[in-house]
Write a protein that holds these residues in place. Structure first.
Motif, PDB file in Angstrom:
ATOM      1  N   SER A 140      79.580  58.713  75.418  1.00 18.94           N
ATOM      2  CA  SER A 140      80.273  57.723  75.032  1.00 18.94           C
ATOM      3  C   SER A 140      81.623  57.985  75.208  1.00 18.94           C
ATOM      4  N   GLY A 141      82.860  56.995  75.604  1.00 21.35           N
ATOM      5  CA  GLY A 141      83.771  58.128  75.626  1.00 21.35           C
ATOM      6  C   GLY A 141      84.786  58.497  74.514  1.00 21.35           C
ATOM      7  N   ASN A 142      83.876  58.115  72.806  1.00 16.55           N
ATOM      8  CA  ASN A 142      84.196  58.801  71.638  1.00 16.55           C
ATOM      9  C   ASN A 142      83.553  60.372  71.708  1.00 16.55           C
ATOM     10  N   GLU A 143      82.158  60.343  72.232  1.00 19.82           N
ATOM     11  CA  GLU A 143      82.471  61.331  72.232  1.00 19.82           C
ATOM     12  C   GLU A 143      82.465  62.454  73.574  1.00 19.82           C
ATOM     13  N   ALA A 144      83.278  61.607  74.459  1.00 21.49           N
ATOM     14  CA  ALA A 144      83.255  62.621  75.917  1.00 21.49           C
ATOM     15  C   ALA A 144      85.099  63.540  74.850  1.00 21.49           C
ATOM     16  N   VAL A 145      86.427  62.648  73.896  1.00 22.62           N
ATOM     17  CA  VAL A 145      86.595  62.645  74.414  1.00 22.62           C
ATOM     18  C   VAL A 145      86.811  64.085  72.535  1.00 22.62           C
ATOM     19  N   ALA A 146      86.245  63.731  71.951  1.00 20.89           N
ATOM     20  CA  ALA A 146      85.407  64.413  71.111  1.00 20.89           C
ATOM     21  C   ALA A 146      85.418  66.364  71.269  1.00 20.89           C
ATOM     22  N   ARG A 147      84.264  66.040  72.423  1.00 23.19           N
ATOM     23  CA  ARG A 147      84.061  67.502  73.277  1.00 23.19           C
ATOM     24  C   ARG A 147      85.352  67.949  73.809  1.00 23.19           C
ATOM     25  N   ALA A 148      86.123  67.007  74.042  1.00 20.99           N
ATOM     26  CA  ALA A 148      87.388  67.709  74.736  1.00 20.99           C
ATOM     27  C   ALA A 148      88.354  68.107  74.042  1.00 20.99           C
ATOM     28  N   VAL A 149      88.462  67.893  72.793  1.00 14.52           N
ATOM     29  CA  VAL A 149      89.106  67.957  71.786  1.00 14.52           C
ATOM     30  C   VAL A 149      89.122  69.420  71.288  1.00 14.52           C
ATOM     31  N   VAL A 192     101.766  58.045  78.657  1.00 17.20           N
ATOM     32  CA  VAL A 192      99.907  57.388  78.369  1.00 17.20           C
ATOM     33  C   VAL A 192      99.312  57.648  79.388  1.00 17.20           C
ATOM     34  N   PHE A 193      98.207  58.247  79.445  1.00 18.73           N
ATOM     35  CA  PHE A 193      97.123  58.771  79.840  1.00 18.73           C
ATOM     36  C   PHE A 193      95.910  57.345  79.772  1.00 18.73           C
ATOM     37  N   GLU A 194      95.641  56.586  80.403  1.00 19.77           N
ATOM     38  CA  GLU A 194      94.287  55.538  80.992  1.00 19.77           C
ATOM     39  C   GLU A 194      92.978  56.068  81.081  1.00 19.77           C
ATOM     40  N   PRO A 195      92.049  56.151  80.808  1.00 18.55           N
ATOM     41  CA  PRO A 195      90.965  56.813  81.154  1.00 18.55           C
ATOM     42  C   PRO A 195      90.151  55.415  81.318  1.00 18.55           C
ATOM     43  N   ALA A 196      89.324  55.989  83.070  1.00 20.94           N
ATOM     44  CA  ALA A 196      88.368  54.548  82.979  1.00 20.94           C
ATOM     45  C   ALA A 196      86.644  54.335  82.670  1.00 20.94           C
ATOM     46  N   ASP A 197      86.560  55.609  82.254  1.00 24.69           N
ATOM     47  CA  ASP A 197      85.374  56.044  81.973  1.00 24.69           C
ATOM     48  C   ASP A 197      84.818  57.312  80.717  1.00 24.69           C
ATOM     49  N   SER A 198      84.159  58.063  80.086  1.00 27.12           N
ATOM     50  CA  SER A 198      84.106  59.303  79.779  1.00 27.12           C
ATOM     51  C   SER A 198      83.889  60.226  80.246  1.00 27.12           C
ATOM     52  N   GLN A 199      83.484  60.519  81.628  1.00 29.35           N
ATOM     53  CA  GLN A 199      83.979  61.741  82.424  1.00 29.35           C
ATOM     54  C   GLN A 199      85.707  61.797  82.540  1.00 29.35           C
ATOM     55  N   ILE A 225     100.920  59.960  74.141  1.00 30.93           N
ATOM     56  CA  ILE A 225      98.767  58.782  74.144  1.00 30.93           C
ATOM     57  C   ILE A 225      97.306  58.715  74.739  1.00 30.93           C
ATOM     58  N   LEU A 226      96.695  58.816  74.676  1.00 29.57           N
ATOM     59  CA  LEU A 226      95.167  58.696  74.651  1.00 29.57           C
ATOM     60  C   LEU A 226      94.989  57.485  74.770  1.00 29.57           C
ATOM     61  N   ARG A 227      95.806  56.218  76.029  1.00 21.70           N
ATOM     62  CA  ARG A 227      95.053  55.068  75.613  1.00 21.70           C
ATOM     63  C   ARG A 227      93.265  54.433  76.203  1.00 21.70           C
ATOM     64  N   LEU A 228      92.371  54.281  74.726  1.00 18.51           N
ATOM     65  CA  LEU A 228      91.568  53.337  75.456  1.00 18.51           C
ATOM     66  C   LEU A 228      91.335  52.479  75.271  1.00 18.51           C
ATOM     67  N   THR A 229      90.233  52.626  75.630  1.00 16.57           N
ATOM     68  CA  THR A 229      89.562  50.934  74.833  1.00 16.57           C
ATOM     69  C   THR A 229      88.098  50.369  74.623  1.00 16.57           C
ATOM     70  N   THR A 230      87.832  49.308  73.836  1.00  9.73           N
ATOM     71  CA  THR A 230      86.909  49.424  72.956  1.00  9.73           C
ATOM     72  C   THR A 230      85.668  49.613  74.269  1.00  9.73           C
ATOM     73  N   ARG A 231      85.855  49.295  75.739  1.00  5.63           N
ATOM     74  CA  ARG A 231      84.565  49.791  76.827  1.00  5.63           C
ATOM     75  C   ARG A 231      84.197  50.586  77.341  1.00  5.63           C
ATOM     76  N   ILE A 232      85.430  51.532  76.802  1.00  2.63           N
ATOM     77  CA  ILE A 232      85.724  52.905  76.927  1.00  2.63           C
ATOM     78  C   ILE A 232      84.804  53.538  76.014  1.00  2.63           C
ATOM     79  N   CYS A 233      85.259  53.162  75.076  1.00  2.00           N
ATOM     80  CA  CYS A 233      84.982  54.020  73.574  1.00  2.00           C
ATOM     81  C   CYS A 233      83.538  53.568  73.788  1.00  2.00           C
ATOM     82  N   HIS A 234      82.502  52.937  73.865  1.00  2.00           N
ATOM     83  CA  HIS A 234      81.101  52.512  73.222  1.00  2.00           C
ATOM     84  C   HIS A 234      80.508  52.745  74.126  1.00  2.00           C
ATOM     85  N   VAL A 235      80.913  52.933  75.739  1.00  2.00           N
ATOM     86  CA  VAL A 235      79.898  52.598  76.532  1.00  2.00           C
ATOM     87  C   VAL A 235      79.939  53.893  77.379  1.00  2.00           C
ATOM     88  N   LYS A 236      78.256  54.393  77.332  1.00  2.00           N
ATOM     89  CA  LYS A 236      77.802  56.078  78.147  1.00  2.00           C
ATOM     90  C   LYS A 236      77.803  55.985  79.478  1.00  2.00           C
TER      91      LYS A 236
END
Length: 625
Positions: free
Chosen positions: A16-25, A137-144, A165-176
């Motif tokens: 998911s986007g949340n997991e991808a951010v955590a991995r990058a952190v 502000v950075f705005e990703p479009a998917d998990s990658q 600021i890394l601006r995510l949305t619910t769709r990015i956070c939860h879609v894998k």
């Protein structure tokens, strides 16, 4: 959460986007990470906490979490902070000064906007904070992209000594999606270098930092113009060109695969030169952004004739189903019909409700039985008390607002409310987050309010995370536990006005609430039973309805437990000739936890311990013996 399994470098992993951010952190060498739980951002810190070599904490609120991250970044270490959109409101006091001091070690602030209101009280656009605080502000479009942009954000942060600021949305956070990951690169902080002119923001020092902030704005805009995160995709149909950021990029590509697109990943400061050049190559430009017309307004101020919220909605996700008819109308074409013209099948409504045996059920059942109340609510599972069958919550604004709103109701009562009693309802984690100040204010200003502090020993709404009220840290290890009775007394509530009750004991709860609302001063009633989804809860043998004894009175239904089902309805004519509705019920024994709430309002004593019909039924339903 279980420990993360080692993942080799250059592996492709479904994340998911949340997991991808955590991995990058983790890969970025971050040393300190802090957050307060909030959907859709919660999983970022949960996953970060499973990686080695990172200090992670649940902070009491978002402001404190950002301040912890700031301290680490001042000391030269890389730091991370995450929150949902409304959480950045809480953290903004620190944020607006942080933009002047800047950072030493890289600091990324991941903000998850709940576009579509899946679990929030508003739909604000956190990109405003980039403009307001003069931050990139950075705005990703998917998990990658969420993964890659997090790594890039640390590089930018340290180069310009500015938080990103890394601006995510619910769709990015939860879609894998598949993410190609790497390995951790160690980063050693140089330590804190004393520099009061930079880090002590008294007026004389702050005034000298403001010109540096504006200078940084120009430098960052130049970087955005040449950033690889911003790029153009050529298309054959040049009638419409799209300038887009975030997950809306995916929607545009799906809806209009042949259209030219300027995709902005580094969306603020906006690369006006790129936008101007792109606009020159198409007939019309549509700016697709969720949810506010920020970039659209900026481009119009630059003299570009762009289209945006003229044709697109100001709320919700901009999915292909939204984009296609809007652009068709703009082009003067016939609006395409929906892919499915069949009428949707009728579905029995399933509004959100509390869990089976939730300790809040008895509280709201009791409040629904006490008359003449104005009830100020708060953010958490107990917000559901506003719904059926309780209808026992009258306001809900923001974290901790129940306290101040209740005091205002008391002080501002009109003629129609002069005889009404004011009750404030707040949970344990919310009380620690932002409710304590409200209680102090209430005591100090001699309010006439009864506070219900619902201690379920968890941050329940976001998944049962630990907090200072349950004696465990983010890893589940032992930690100091707040004594709420001692705490509210220390905040000024009189000892005789503090009561601790079991919310499953309805007569005691009812009497305590009824008595305390009559007292013309601040009182606090603390309910102390754990969330049923946590390790602290102890399940009891299940109950069942004895049909021969059930009179159909429906009192048990009013408790609101989802384990109770209506099997049939009927009517009965009383001796007076009045016809009353009856509701005959059953208890789903496989999910009943034996809390005993439904027994207490059952006048005919028709609810009794469940006895399985056979061992086979016991195995099938998984109910306790």
């Amino acid at each position: 959460m279980a420990a993360v399994m080692p993942v080799p470098a250059a592996s492709r992993v479904l994340m998911s986007g949340n997991e991808a951010v955590a991995r990058a952190v983790w890969e970025a060498g971050v040393k300190v990470a802090a957050a307060y739980p909030g959907t859709p951002a919660t999983e970022m810190l949960e996953v970060v906490s499973t990686y080695p070599d990172v200090y992670a904490e649940w902070s009491v609120n978002e402001k404190v979490s950002l301040e912890v991250a700031i301290g680490a970044a001042y000391a030269g270490s890389r730091a991370f902070c995450c929150m949902k959109h409304v959480g950045l409101n809480v953290a903004s006091d620190a944020l607006m000064t942080l933009t002047l001091t800047g950072v030493v070690g890289g600091l990324v602030i991941a903000v998850a906007d709940d576009v579509g209101l899946s679990s929030s009280q508003n739909e604000q656009d956190s990109r405003y904070w980039g403009r307001f605080a003069h931050l990139p502000v950075f705005e990703p479009a998917d998990s990658q992209e969420a993964y890659a942009m997090t790594l890039a954000a640390y590089e930018l942060s340290e180069k310009f000594q500015v938080p990103v600021i890394l601006r995510l949305t619910t769709r990015i956070c939860h879609v894998k999606a598949l993410v190609t990951v790497g390995e951790r690169t160690p980063h050693t902080g140089a330590g804190f270098a004393k520099n009061p002119a930079r880090f002590v923001m008294v007026p004389g020092n702050a005034g000298k930092r403001i010109p540096l902030m504006f200078q940084r704005d120009g430098e960052l805009r130049a970087v955005a113009e040449s950033s690889a995160l911003n790029f153009v995709e050529a298309g054959g149909d040049r009638r419409i060109g799209f300038i887009v950021s975030g997950p809306a990029y995916m929607h545009v590509k799906e809806a209009f695969p042949d259209a030219p697109v300027l995709k902005l990943g580094f969306s603020h400061p906006a690369p006006f030169g790129m936008c101007r050049e792109f606009a020159a190559g198409v007939e019309r430009v549509v700016v697709v952004e969720e949810v506010e017309p920020l970039l659209e307004t900026e481009l119009k101020a630059q003299g570009l004739a762009v289209i945006g919220k003229d044709v697109l909605p100001l709320q919700g996700e901009l999915s292909p189903a939204v984009l296609k008819p809007a652009i068709a109308r703009l082009l003067g074409e016939s609006v395409p019909e929906s892919a499915s013209t069949a009428a949707p099948a009728p579905i029995f409504p399933r509004p959100p409700t509390m869990c089976v045996a939730c300790p809040h059920l008895g509280v709201y059942y009791t409040l629904s039985q006490v008359r003449n109340l104005n009830i100020s609510g708060d953010i958490g599972c107990y917000t559901l008390g506003a719904g059926h069958p309780w209808n026992a919550l009258d306001t809900c604004v923001s974290m901790g607002a129940s306290m101040g709103v209740a005091l205002g109701m008391d002080k501002g009562r009109g003629e129609a409310d002069k005889d009404k009693r004011v009750v404030a309802v707040i949970g344990d984690s919310t009380f620690l987050h932002m409710g304590m100040q409200g209680l102090v204010d209430m005591v100090y200003n001699r309010g006439n309010v009864t506070v219900l502090l619902l201690d379920n020993r968890a941050v329940g709404m976001t998944g049962g995370q630990n907090n200072p009220g349950n004696g465990r840290d983010i890893h589940g290890g032992e930690a100091p536990r707040v004594d709420f009775v001692a705490l509210v007394k220390a905040l000024g509530v009189k000892e005789e006005r503090v009561h601790k009750v079991d919310p499953y004991q309805l007569p005691v709860l009812f009497k305590t609430i009824r008595d305390e609302v009559k007292v013309p001063e601040v009182s606090v009633i603390i309910t102390d039973q754990p969330c049923v989804l946590t390790q602290d809860y102890r399940r009891q043998p299940a109950y069942a309805v004895t049909e021969d004894k059930c009179t159909g009175c429906g009192n048990c239904i009013d408790v609101g437990c989802p384990a109770i089902h209506v099997t049939r309805r009927g009517k009965e004519t009383k001796a007076s000739g009045r016809e009353v509705d009856l509701a005959f019920v059953r208890i789903e024994s496989s999910v009943c936890t034996g809390c005993g709430l439904c027994l207490q309002p059952c006048a005919p004593k028709a609810i009794e311990p469940w006895v399985p019909a056979s061992p086979l039924r016991l195995v099938k339903e998984g109910a306790p013996a």
